[in-house]
Enzyme design. Structure first.
Site, short mmCIF file in Angstrom:
data_model
loop_
_atom_site.label_atom_id
_atom_site.label_comp_id
_atom_site.label_asym_id
_atom_site.label_seq_id
_atom_site.Cartn_x
_atom_site.Cartn_y
_atom_site.Cartn_z
N GLN A 84 -50.14 -13.00 145.22
CA GLN A 84 -49.88 -14.33 145.75
C GLN A 84 -51.20 -14.99 146.14
O GLN A 84 -52.20 -14.31 146.38
CB GLN A 84 -48.92 -14.29 146.93
CG GLN A 84 -49.47 -13.64 148.19
CD GLN A 84 -48.45 -13.67 149.33
OE1 GLN A 84 -47.25 -13.78 149.11
NE2 GLN A 84 -48.94 -13.58 150.55
N ASP A 86 -52.87 -15.94 148.58
CA ASP A 86 -52.88 -15.71 150.02
C ASP A 86 -54.18 -16.23 150.62
O ASP A 86 -55.27 -15.86 150.16
CB ASP A 86 -52.74 -14.21 150.27
CG ASP A 86 -52.06 -13.91 151.59
OD1 ASP A 86 -51.63 -14.87 152.25
OD2 ASP A 86 -51.96 -12.73 151.95
#
Length: 352
Positions: A84, A86
């Site tokens: 992801q 992030d």
């Protein structure tokens, strides 16, 4: 992979261990990371920090593992190993509003590029939480103010925050009106306390010259795998030019122009596009139909006239008016027009 002592320090072990993969290495227990925040806290705390450095933004596309229940696994939308986008923003209290606004603007730009609409929800303190209620109330108020200033409208989602802080959940809607939760922006006062993070404020007083930073957790795409699944279903194979794996199909009318068709392919390829040539024994109409079914953005038909002029006869996937005959343009002009579409990240494949 980190020693479980790190996950205990962060609070994940007490609140999230059932969703983590753990293993024993040399008589010590380790766990695969389900998220990046503890590692980013270590990076922030590795040396003294000054207020002049803030905000510090760490972004990470590293692999994550979460032990999802087998019944919850669904294609690419929910998997146990994923990546992801992030990011963790370490900032001062006075910078929270600006950073939240920047994160919301960034999210709006990304989703607007894909053609998604979105809804915002403020998720507040859950039953199982870390920290003091007064700190939670302060964090929730700051998120309320940031959302009000953003001006997109939002709903309250009581009790659905993360265990370490309130969050803004963003739900997107695809072309069919289906809803997906991808992006999230979370405010965190707890991890800085748990990791004893601090920065110099610049005051002369040694005792009061340090403060705790605030962490903003930000993921816009969320799980990359989930976003790819959503985009695949949303576009139903009709990828916009700038995302498409099948951008141009060159269709020669007869074998006499095969060499010219390969030359056109090379020109377009050198311009940075994915190009195929259909030199099969199928009829012209069959070749064009096959390319249409495969959802190529553009079909370039070339014959003796195009070879003589150095041009292509272009059929645009999203322009019905060009499918019967197409429009003849020089190859260089065709490349320039595709460049305009690609750079503008247009969702439709139509030539100007």
């Amino acid at each position: 992979m980190f020693n479980v002592n790190l996950w205990k320090q962060s609070g994940h072990w007490d609140n999230y261990k059932d969703d983590m993969f753990d293993l024993e290495v040399e008589k010590e227990k380790f766990a695969l990371k389900p998220m990046n925040c503890p590692g980013h806290c270590l990076m922030f705390g590795m040396r003294d920090r000054s207020y002049r450095e803030l905000p510090i933004r760490f972004a990470d596309f590293g692999v994550l593992h979460r032990n999802e229940a087998s019944g919850a696994l669904t294609g690419l939308t929910r998997v146990r190993r994923f990546q992801q986008d992030d990011a963790h923003i370490f900032c001062m209290q006075s910078q929270v509003k600006d950073e939240m606004r920047g994160a919301l603007d960034f999210m709006s730009m990304v989703y607007g590029t894909f053609g998604f609409t979105f809804a915002l929800k403020l998720s507040t303190r859950p039953e199982k939480f870390l920290g003091e209620i007064a700190v939670w109330d302060q964090a929730e108020q700051q998120l309320r103010e940031s959302l009000d200033e953003f001006g997109a409208g939002w709903e309250l989602n009581p009790g659905d925050g993360a265990f370490y802080g309130p969050k803004v959940d963003i739900t997107i809607r695809d072309a069919l009106g289906r809803e997906f939760q991808c992006a999230t922006i979370q405010l965190d006062f707890q991890l800085p306390e748990r990791f004893h993070l601090q920065f110099r404020t610049g005051t002369a007083d040694e005792m009061s010259g340090f403060q705790r930073p605030v962490i903003i957790h930000r993921a816009v795409l969320g799980s990359v795998e989930r976003m790819i699944a959503i985009l695949t279903e949303n576009f139903a194979g009709k990828w916009p030019l700038w995302l498409s794996p099948r951008q141009v199909m060159v269709v020669p009318v007869t074998g006499v122009v095969y060499e010219y068709a390969e030359k056109v392919k090379q020109q377009l390829h050198e311009a940075g596009y994915f190009v195929d040539v259909d030199v099969s024994a199928d009829t012209l109409n069959k070749k064009i139909r096959n390319a249409e079914i495969a959802q190529y953005n553009f079909i370039c038909v070339v014959g003796a006239q195009e070879m003589e002029e150095g041009s292509v006869n272009v059929r645009c996937r999203d322009d019905v008016g060009t499918k019967a005959k197409g429009q003849t343009v020089p190859v260089t002009a065709f490349v320039q027009q595709m460049d305009v579409l690609k750079n503008a990240k247009s969702l439709e494949s139509k030539l100007a």
